[in-house]
Design an enzyme around this catalytic site. Sequence first.
Site, PDB file in Angstrom:
ATOM      1  N   GLN A  25      -4.358  -4.816   7.328  1.00 25.50           N
ATOM      2  CA  GLN A  25      -5.396  -5.750   6.881  1.00 25.50           C
ATOM      3  C   GLN A  25      -5.403  -7.051   7.684  1.00 25.50           C
ATOM      4  OE1 GLN A  25      -7.722  -4.948   4.842  1.00 25.50           O
ATOM      5  NE2 GLN A  25      -6.852  -3.095   3.955  1.00 25.50           N
ATOM      6  N   HIS A  27       0.879  -1.175   0.000  1.00 24.68           N
ATOM      7  CA  HIS A  27       0.000   0.000   0.000  1.00 24.68           C
ATOM      8  C   HIS A  27       0.919   1.228   0.000  1.00 24.68           C
ATOM      9  CE1 HIS A  27      -2.809   2.940   1.782  1.00 24.68           C
ATOM     10  NE2 HIS A  27      -3.793   2.116   1.479  1.00 24.68           N
ATOM     11  N   LYS A  58     -10.210  -0.042  10.885  1.00 24.19           N
ATOM     12  CA  LYS A  58     -10.432  -1.236  10.063  1.00 24.19           C
ATOM     13  C   LYS A  58     -10.827  -2.438  10.929  1.00 24.19           C
ATOM     14  CE  LYS A  58      -7.075   0.081   6.468  1.00 24.19           C
ATOM     15  NZ  LYS A  58      -7.889   0.587   5.366  1.00 24.19           N
ATOM     16  N   ASP A  61       3.265  -4.278   7.985  1.00 21.21           N
ATOM     17  CA  ASP A  61       2.071  -3.468   7.792  1.00 21.21           C
ATOM     18  C   ASP A  61       0.895  -4.407   8.032  1.00 21.21           C
ATOM     19  OD1 ASP A  61      -0.193  -2.294   6.847  1.00 21.21           O
ATOM     20  OD2 ASP A  61       0.642  -1.659   4.925  1.00 21.21           O
ATOM     21  N   CYS A 117      -4.827   2.580  -3.564  1.00 19.24           N
ATOM     22  CA  CYS A 117      -3.570   3.106  -3.005  1.00 19.24           C
ATOM     23  C   CYS A 117      -2.417   2.144  -3.282  1.00 19.24           C
ATOM     24  CB  CYS A 117      -3.695   3.385  -1.511  1.00 19.24           C
ATOM     25  SG  CYS A 117      -4.805   4.741  -1.151  1.00 19.24           S
TER      26      CYS A 117
END
Lengths: 422, 153
Positions: free
Chosen positions: A218, A138, A241, A215, A379
Amino acid sequence: METLEILVKTQKIDISSFDPETYRKDFPILGEKVHGKPLVYFDNAATTQKPSSVIDTISDYYRHSNANVHRAIHELGDRATTAFEEARKKVAGFIGAKSERQIIFTRGTTEAINLVAAGWGRKFMEEGDEIILSEMEHHSNLIPWQILARETGARLRFIPFTDEGTIDFPVFEQLLSGKTKLIAITHMSNVFGTINPIKRIISMAHDRGVPVLLDAAQSVPHLPVDVEFLDCDFLAFSGHKMMGPTGIGVLYAKSRILENMNPYQGGGEMINSVWLENATWNEIPHKFEAGTPNIAGAVGLAAAIDYINKIGMVSMTLWEQELTTYALDKMSEIDGITIYGHAPERGGVISFNLLDIHPHDMSHLLDQSGIAVRAGHHCAQPIMRKLDIAATTRASFYFYNTKSEIDYFVEQLKQAKSFFGY
Amino acid sequence: MDELRELYQEVIMDHNRNPRNFGEMEHADHAVEGRNPLCGDHYTIYLKMNGDRIEKVSFNGAGCAISKSSASIMSTILKGKTKAEAEKLFDVFHKIVTGELDAAAHMEELGKLAVFAGVAEFPVRVKCATLPWHAMHSALAGSENTVSTEEEN
């Protein structure tokens, strides 16, 4: 095969009894009508909806506890500080961190990664050093490193993704060298849904003494994530999220790394003693939290964690697996569909194109049917460039989604074909 | 769904699937790219001038059905128009798609452009419809810079 396999093997949970309807009533917004149709919310990779418990917790905080933290010698200041620090402990427990001192509240994943680039990268990176990223990042795990590379003369190297949308391990092996100072990589792709084999990546990196930043924007909302088990050095994720409010996120890092890092921003809260010409820094984690933090956000995130714990993260994960498999099967039956990403371990994120119907036209049509999906480059412009497409439509699920919503969605995709003259 | 049918009229679908004047123009007097960074739609508008008159228009690029058909229909309409006439058309077109003007009252000057009246029902699609026009406007002004639907630094 690591994350999901371990889950399925070690947890004796029968997912056939999981009923999302039990939880849907906790989410006021899921009862909304959109263009006269019941809302089908399939944009969960962008942000998730909030249960009443989170909304009420934030409201209650402002109604009964609001004050600034770590300062006031009054009852409300005490309540606010306690709620904020309890939230930190809750986050630490949720991701398996040894201590709440390792939890820094940020605005979100983006700020958490920028914090590492500034506080760790600027201090330790030198000209000629290399940072390894993947080509499926991302922008939030790409641009901070581009800026750092420009500032320090460090060089970015990229692990390509395969046709399946997975990490190309032979190339990764070649990229690792004595110059490698950091690996920053996504745990789960927001385009392909790929769950990267992070244990393997981390052990390859650690064999060479290289730290790894995950990261986890998600992954943390959708999978059980344990920082001690993974042994990652940094981990970044966002509250919104995972049913928390916007504007709150988390950076986890190993204590010894945090202690050696420079502060990120200067201001109140992050200092110990201040003179006109200089200052000493506060202890971690406060050293990295200049200014009044997003107290209500942290408290709301803690309420979201309580909600997840009540349902059980493993149940959520397994239900999302069930939904994703179901959706992939149904969608694959549509003539002319291209699905991007076929990783053996994947989450509930499905990017696709249908014939040459542009994703914007597709998402507009779906919106008219009450279905919220995302259209665009997500993104991740370098991914689009490599796939030689301008954009995709993306459907992304959460545990509150149902198979009947997927049936309706697939039906609307078929309708779209006839609407656009196929 | 009716409003959506209103938006995606036959004419728009036709221009989307078979865009007119599609392709790069050699020896163009002006070529300006229009970009929408939010969605990635991008078109380059090529103009060949004869004095004050637009002699030839073509375009290249990719995007949604609304932006592509808008570029295609614009290219067929601008041929032979003076700069002032082209600017006037953009002005009317802009007001139609933003709902400032009622298309029915301007049928004559709008001609084929009237098919975009349905855009006014969908504010998020205004940028799609006007993207090629912004690029054309910038090209007529003699600019060579890419134009963007968003403020960029």
